[in-house]
Enzyme design. Sequence first.
Site, PDB file in Angstrom:
ATOM      1  N   ARG A  52       0.972  42.499  53.497  1.00 17.06           N
ATOM      2  CA  ARG A  52       2.110  44.182  53.344  1.00 17.06           C
ATOM      3  C   ARG A  52       0.958  45.121  52.871  1.00 17.06           C
ATOM      4  NH1 ARG A  52       7.770  45.491  50.287  1.00 17.06           N
ATOM      5  NH2 ARG A  52       8.130  44.104  52.206  1.00 17.06           N
TER       6      ARG A  52
ATOM      7  N   HIS B  11       7.814  47.574  59.842  1.00 15.70           N
ATOM      8  CA  HIS B  11       8.237  46.521  59.081  1.00 15.70           C
ATOM      9  C   HIS B  11       9.526  45.625  60.448  1.00 15.70           C
ATOM     10  CE1 HIS B  11       9.784  44.658  55.358  1.00 15.70           C
ATOM     11  NE2 HIS B  11      10.532  45.736  54.978  1.00 15.70           N
TER      12      HIS B  11
ATOM     13  N   GLN C 225      11.783  42.718  58.469  1.00 12.12           N
ATOM     14  CA  GLN C 225      13.103  43.984  58.311  1.00 12.12           C
ATOM     15  C   GLN C 225      14.127  43.584  59.348  1.00 12.12           C
ATOM     16  OE1 GLN C 225      14.912  44.863  54.997  1.00 12.12           O
ATOM     17  NE2 GLN C 225      16.143  44.720  56.272  1.00 12.12           N
TER      18      GLN C 225
ATOM     19  N   ASP D  63      17.289  54.789  55.333  1.00  8.86           N
ATOM     20  CA  ASP D  63      16.324  54.501  54.124  1.00  8.86           C
ATOM     21  C   ASP D  63      15.933  55.573  52.937  1.00  8.86           C
ATOM     22  OD1 ASP D  63      14.073  52.306  53.504  1.00  8.86           O
ATOM     23  OD2 ASP D  63      12.637  53.214  54.925  1.00  8.86           O
TER      24      ASP D  63
ATOM     25  N   CYS E 142      17.667  48.681  54.017  1.00  9.08           N
ATOM     26  CA  CYS E 142      17.157  47.497  53.677  1.00  9.08           C
ATOM     27  C   CYS E 142      16.980  47.326  52.289  1.00  9.08           C
ATOM     28  CB  CYS E 142      16.147  48.335  54.605  1.00  9.08           C
ATOM     29  SG  CYS E 142      14.486  49.644  54.217  1.00  9.08           S
TER      30      CYS E 142
ATOM     31  N   ARG F 209      17.102  38.017  55.106  1.00  5.38           N
ATOM     32  CA  ARG F 209      15.579  38.152  55.494  1.00  5.38           C
ATOM     33  C   ARG F 209      14.718  36.766  55.261  1.00  5.38           C
ATOM     34  NH1 ARG F 209      12.716  42.629  53.317  1.00  5.38           N
ATOM     35  NH2 ARG F 209      11.109  41.452  54.616  1.00  5.38           N
TER      36      ARG F 209
HETATM   37  N1  NVA Z   1      10.111  52.477  54.249  1.00  8.39           N
HETATM   38  C1  NVA Z   1      10.463  51.797  53.065  1.00  8.39           C
HETATM   39  C2  NVA Z   1      10.752  50.333  53.199  1.00  8.39           C
HETATM   40  C3  NVA Z   1      10.978  50.189  51.943  1.00  8.39           C
HETATM   41  C4  NVA Z   1      11.186  48.185  52.477  1.00  8.39           C
HETATM   42  C5  NVA Z   1       8.725  52.392  52.571  1.00  8.39           C
HETATM   43  O1  NVA Z   1       8.024  51.713  53.567  1.00  8.39           O
HETATM   44  O2  NVA Z   1       8.268  51.851  51.694  1.00  8.39           O
HETATM   45  N1   CP Z   2      13.608  45.245  51.991  1.00  5.27           N
HETATM   46  C1   CP Z   2      12.351  45.184  51.908  1.00  5.27           C
HETATM   47  O1   CP Z   2      11.329  45.270  52.516  1.00  5.27           O
HETATM   48  O2   CP Z   2      12.305  45.251  50.390  1.00  5.27           O
HETATM   49  P1   CP Z   2      10.926  44.709  49.340  1.00  5.27           P
HETATM   50  O3   CP Z   2      10.267  46.358  49.724  1.00  5.27           O
HETATM   51  O4   CP Z   2      11.962  44.428  48.211  1.00  5.27           O
HETATM   52  O5   CP Z   2      10.193  43.536  49.670  1.00  5.27           O
END
Ligand code: NVA
Ligand code: CP
Length: 309
Positions: free
Chosen positions: A100, A127, A130, A221, A261, A289
């Site tokens: 990540r 992602h 997800q 989101d 998500c 997930r």
């Molecule tokens: N679009 C959000 C998703 C978090 C799971 C981000 O990238 O922060």
């Molecule tokens: N939806 C998701 O990826 O959540 P986190 O950022 O908590 O891992």
Amino acid sequence: MIRHFLTGEELTSGELEALIERALVLKADRGASNALAGRSVALLFDRPSTRTRVSFEVGVHELGGHPVILREAETQLSRGESSRDTAAVLGRFVHAIGVRTGPHPVVEALAEHSPVPVVNMLTADHHPCQALADLLTLRERFGRLSGLRLTYVGDGNNVAHSLMVLGAKAGIKVVVATPAELAPHPLVAQVAGAQAGPGGSVELTADPQGAAAGAHALYTDVWVSMGDEGDAAGRRELLAPYRLDEALLRLARPEAVALHCLPAHPGEEISAEVLYGPRSAVWDQAENRLHAQKALLELLTQPAPAPPR
Ligand code: NVA
Ligand code: CP
């Protein structure tokens, strides 16, 4: 057989369908698979996480393997060791690597030099893990994926991109409603359309109400993703007409579900009534997930077929 899972483009429609069906089996019996017995998986985090961190760590454990959690700031990456060298070394110890981070090219560089499969656990652009959980949730709720209409409203971000790629591949009509300034990347839309499975398509619009009409699911989101904090006020202003609330949900089909998500900001991109209401599927979505990623790890780490004799 796929080598890495960086955007979801790696899977064929058939492989995606099989993965979702396998996830249903693994959900019904969490101890059904020992695919990672005696193996380890490195999980490298350069950004915060609740769901991804826990679902991967628990998932690797449930498959009989050992998760090695790495925070980038505590590795030599933070002191300038290259992605190339990191991937080469991790690959001598573990059987898969999850990452990540912000820039998508970082995950691509790791994958290029990794001798073991690399999984994108979120970048600013994609992602895909997800989206696997999202498809599993829709498959559970509707008994099928092909022919569904899934409408995403809000920021055309990583989550929107992965829904476009994997949703269309699964045969879903994916409609993405965003302000023009925050539209999804046109190249992602092009690839998602080109890779769409039977019945699948991608439509981009700026009209949330038109997009919601007839939808089986409405999805949103956060308005300010990780890394976008510098532009928070401008985004909130642009995105205000794209809130997922009761009025928008009334335009969808009577049996439609609401998806997010998480993490959510009730009162901002989604109303509290919808998030905590009877049509919310977000808690199943979060749980899924785990099951979807276990199916993915099984697929990525299965032994290569024997060469023809
Ligand atoms: N679009 C959000 C998703 C978090 C799971 C981000 O990238 O922060
Ligand atoms: N939806 C998701 O990826 O959540 P986190 O950022 O908590 O891992």
